[in-house]
Design an enzyme around this catalytic site. Structure first.
Site, PDB file in Angstrom:
ATOM      1  N   ARG B  51      -3.263  -3.986   4.454  1.00 43.36           N
ATOM      2  CA  ARG B  51      -2.634  -4.812   3.411  1.00 43.36           C
ATOM      3  C   ARG B  51      -1.809  -3.980   2.431  1.00 43.36           C
ATOM      4  O   ARG B  51      -0.734  -4.398   2.021  1.00 43.36           O
ATOM      5  CB  ARG B  51      -3.633  -5.713   2.702  1.00 43.36           C
ATOM      6  CG  ARG B  51      -4.798  -4.991   2.081  1.00 43.36           C
ATOM      7  CD  ARG B  51      -5.791  -5.970   1.478  1.00 43.36           C
ATOM      8  NE  ARG B  51      -6.436  -6.792   2.479  1.00 43.36           N
ATOM      9  CZ  ARG B  51      -6.426  -8.121   2.488  1.00 43.36           C
ATOM     10  NH1 ARG B  51      -5.799  -8.783   1.549  1.00 43.36           N
ATOM     11  NH2 ARG B  51      -7.061  -8.782   3.409  1.00 43.36           N
ATOM     12  N   THR B  52      -2.288  -2.819   2.068  1.00 42.14           N
ATOM     13  CA  THR B  52      -1.518  -1.993   1.127  1.00 42.14           C
ATOM     14  C   THR B  52      -0.229  -1.506   1.797  1.00 42.14           C
ATOM     15  O   THR B  52       0.836  -1.493   1.183  1.00 42.14           O
ATOM     16  CB  THR B  52      -2.362  -0.789   0.658  1.00 42.14           C
ATOM     17  OG1 THR B  52      -3.582  -1.272   0.121  1.00 42.14           O
ATOM     18  CG2 THR B  52      -1.640   0.009  -0.411  1.00 42.14           C
ATOM     19  N   LYS B  80      -3.648  17.146  13.968  1.00 44.47           N
ATOM     20  CA  LYS B  80      -3.548  18.492  14.524  1.00 44.47           C
ATOM     21  C   LYS B  80      -3.933  19.546  13.485  1.00 44.47           C
ATOM     22  O   LYS B  80      -3.740  20.734  13.706  1.00 44.47           O
ATOM     23  CB  LYS B  80      -2.130  18.748  15.026  1.00 44.47           C
ATOM     24  CG  LYS B  80      -1.698  17.784  16.118  1.00 44.47           C
ATOM     25  CD  LYS B  80      -0.271  18.105  16.602  1.00 44.47           C
ATOM     26  CE  LYS B  80       0.327  16.960  17.388  1.00 44.47           C
ATOM     27  NZ  LYS B  80       1.563  16.471  16.762  1.00 44.47           N
ATOM     28  N   ARG B 101      -1.505   7.191   1.403  1.00 41.93           N
ATOM     29  CA  ARG B 101      -2.928   6.889   1.309  1.00 41.93           C
ATOM     30  C   ARG B 101      -3.686   7.953   2.084  1.00 41.93           C
ATOM     31  O   ARG B 101      -3.277   8.361   3.172  1.00 41.93           O
ATOM     32  CB  ARG B 101      -3.229   5.518   1.889  1.00 41.93           C
ATOM     33  CG  ARG B 101      -4.675   5.101   1.634  1.00 41.93           C
ATOM     34  CD  ARG B 101      -4.874   3.714   2.142  1.00 41.93           C
ATOM     35  NE  ARG B 101      -6.143   3.148   1.779  1.00 41.93           N
ATOM     36  CZ  ARG B 101      -6.306   2.227   0.843  1.00 41.93           C
ATOM     37  NH1 ARG B 101      -5.284   1.803   0.140  1.00 41.93           N
ATOM     38  NH2 ARG B 101      -7.482   1.714   0.611  1.00 41.93           N
ATOM     39  N   HIS B 129      -6.180   4.120  -7.309  1.00 46.35           N
ATOM     40  CA  HIS B 129      -5.340   3.203  -6.554  1.00 46.35           C
ATOM     41  C   HIS B 129      -4.438   2.510  -7.573  1.00 46.35           C
ATOM     42  O   HIS B 129      -4.574   1.320  -7.841  1.00 46.35           O
ATOM     43  CB  HIS B 129      -6.236   2.201  -5.807  1.00 46.35           C
ATOM     44  CG  HIS B 129      -5.519   1.378  -4.779  1.00 46.35           C
ATOM     45  ND1 HIS B 129      -4.201   1.608  -4.418  1.00 46.35           N
ATOM     46  CD2 HIS B 129      -5.926   0.307  -4.046  1.00 46.35           C
ATOM     47  CE1 HIS B 129      -3.850   0.713  -3.499  1.00 46.35           C
ATOM     48  NE2 HIS B 129      -4.883  -0.075  -3.263  1.00 46.35           N
TER      49      HIS B 129
END
Ligand SMILES: [Zn+2]
Lengths: 142, 304
Positions: B51-52, B80, B101, B129
């Site tokens: 959703r974000t 990696k 994020r 957030h």
């Protein structure tokens, strides 16, 4: 090394009794080539008991570390057997690479070569927080 | 160059301007459809949050810009073992702005130290957030017409709820905000939030374990999810979970102009029967989140 007299070096005086080993560690004194004397439990008029550290060389001392671990210490710089300077460490605003963040979710646990930085967020209670995750550092009072 | 890592990176005046800008975007959508033409947003989602990510992508697309990026670390160079610093320096060569994020707390701050383009923190673990908080503030402002002089109830998981801590921090800079903190004993607001934010800024507050008792006094009710995994004993969870569910019978005692917010996703803490009540604002909040992200992208890119 004569414990009583240093010709050229540093004497860290008025260390809270029992705190000298912690300071020794934080100041990385184990990595020095010169002699270092730790004198514990010295009788002091002012403090009852105190510790003293004598370093037989005029090294660059991180005063921020002293301010963080024990801000009441006195640093005496000795030259040719005479004290030429006396310094009182202050509570540092920021600690760079002195302590490590203990929060397992902090980015400092995975990111390579990142500086460990803590900021003083509460002067009265001597609270330092990691600038990345804001976790509280254990103060040396605890 | 400005980044948004923590809601406190923005002054109260800057937040006010973002809210004004969002309101203007909502009113005059057509004026903004080409504002970011030729610009690219990189959505770097080192952990999934559909959703974000969609909100950021929709925001950039509605500004006429385009979006690149990845939606989980598995498909990225992070898998990696590449450091955040290196990833950011690489992506900065392709994108004009980055929304990031990351599961590790503080990762966006590290990114901002190395980045040649603005970084927006789209959530770093349980830490910050800030664009969720902006969405919350825009919703309160649009619903109540003000951000001061409000009694705001926070209900549910106040211990781990980062959106709760962040919104309280943002509100602590406003005048006359009274808090009612509604939670089970196990999920009370942490002591440091009380000492370093609520008490430090002199916010009047009370703590209670009863949503029913608190609800008549509230202008805003911010609901959060009480998660099963926060409890040691399953029995405690079962015993408590129903006390923090908002339904029409509890809502009967609330003010007629209450605004109900929730950062979503919800599980069952707001009964679906509440969705049609005019006081339910949580879906508007989602939409507001997109608009204020548009306003934020414009601000950080320096587009008027
Ligand atoms: Zn940390």
């Amino acid at each position: 090394m004569n414990i009583d007299s240093i010709k050229n070096g540093i004497v860290i005086d008025h260390i809270k009794a029992g705190k000298s080993m912690e300071l020794y560690h934080y100041l990385n004194l184990e990595n020095l080539n010169c002699s270092v004397a730790i004198i514990k439990n010295v009788v002091s008029k002012k403090m009852g008991r105190k510790d003293i550290i004598k370093i037989d060389e005029d090294i660059h001392l991180n005063l921020d570390v002293l301010g963080y671990v024990d801000p009441d210490t006195t640093v005496n710089i000795i030259k040719d057997g005479v004290r030429i300077e006396k310094r009182h460490p202050e509570l540092p605003m920021q600690l760079v690479n002195v302590i490590k963040c203990k929060n397992p979710r902090c980015i400092t646990t995975t990111e390579q070569e990142i500086a460990q930085i803590f900021k003083l967020t509460d002067r009265k209670n001597r609270v330092y927080r990691c600038i990345y995750c804001e976790s509280k550092a254990k103060t040396s009072k605890e | 160059m400005q980044h948004l890592i923590d809601i406190c990176d923005l002054s109260v005046a800057e937040i006010d301007r973002l809210i004004e800008k969002s309101n203007d975007i909502i009113k005059h959508r057509e004026n903004y459809s080409e504002k970011c033409k030729g610009k690219k947003l990189a959505a770097l989602f080192f952990e999934p949050s559909t959703r974000t990510r969609l909100s950021f992508e929709a925001a950039m697309l509605e500004l006429g810009g385009s979006v690149i990026g990845f939606s989980e670390a598995n498909s990225s160079s992070a898998a990696k073992g590449e450091s955040v610093s290196d990833t950011i320096r690489t992506v900065g060569c392709y994108a004009d702005i980055i929304a990031m994020r990351h599961p590790k707390e503080g990762a966006p701050l590290v990114a901002s130290m190395k980045s040649s383009v603005p970084i927006i923190n789209a959530g770093d673990g349980g830490h910050n957030h800030p664009t969720q908080t902006l969405a919350d503030l825009l919703t309160i402002k649009r619903e109540k017409g003000r951000l001061n002089d409000l009694t705001v109830g926070f209900c549910g998981d106040l211990k781990f709820g980062r959106t709760v801590h962040s919104l309280i921090t943002a509100l602590s800079r406003q005048n006359n905000i009274r808090l009612i903190l509604i939670s089970p004993q196990e999920l009370k607001i942490p002591e440091y939030m009380k000492q370093e934010v609520i008490e430090r800024f002199g916010m009047p507050y009370e703590e209670t374990d009863s949503l029913e008792k608190a609800i008549p006094n509230l202008d805003v009710l911010y609901m959060t999810r009480v998660q099963r995994e926060r409890f040691f004993k399953e029995a405690d969870y079962i015993r408590l979970k129903d006390s923090y569910i908002l339904n029409l019978s509890k809502l009967a005692h609330a003010k007629a102009d209450l605004s109900i917010l929730h950062p979503l996703p919800r599980v069952n803490e707001i009964s679906v029967e509440v969705d049609d009540d005019p006081r339910a604002c949580y879906f508007k909040q989602v939409l507001n989140g997109k608009y204020i992200r548009m306003a934020l992208i414009l601000k950080l890119l320096g587009v008027e």
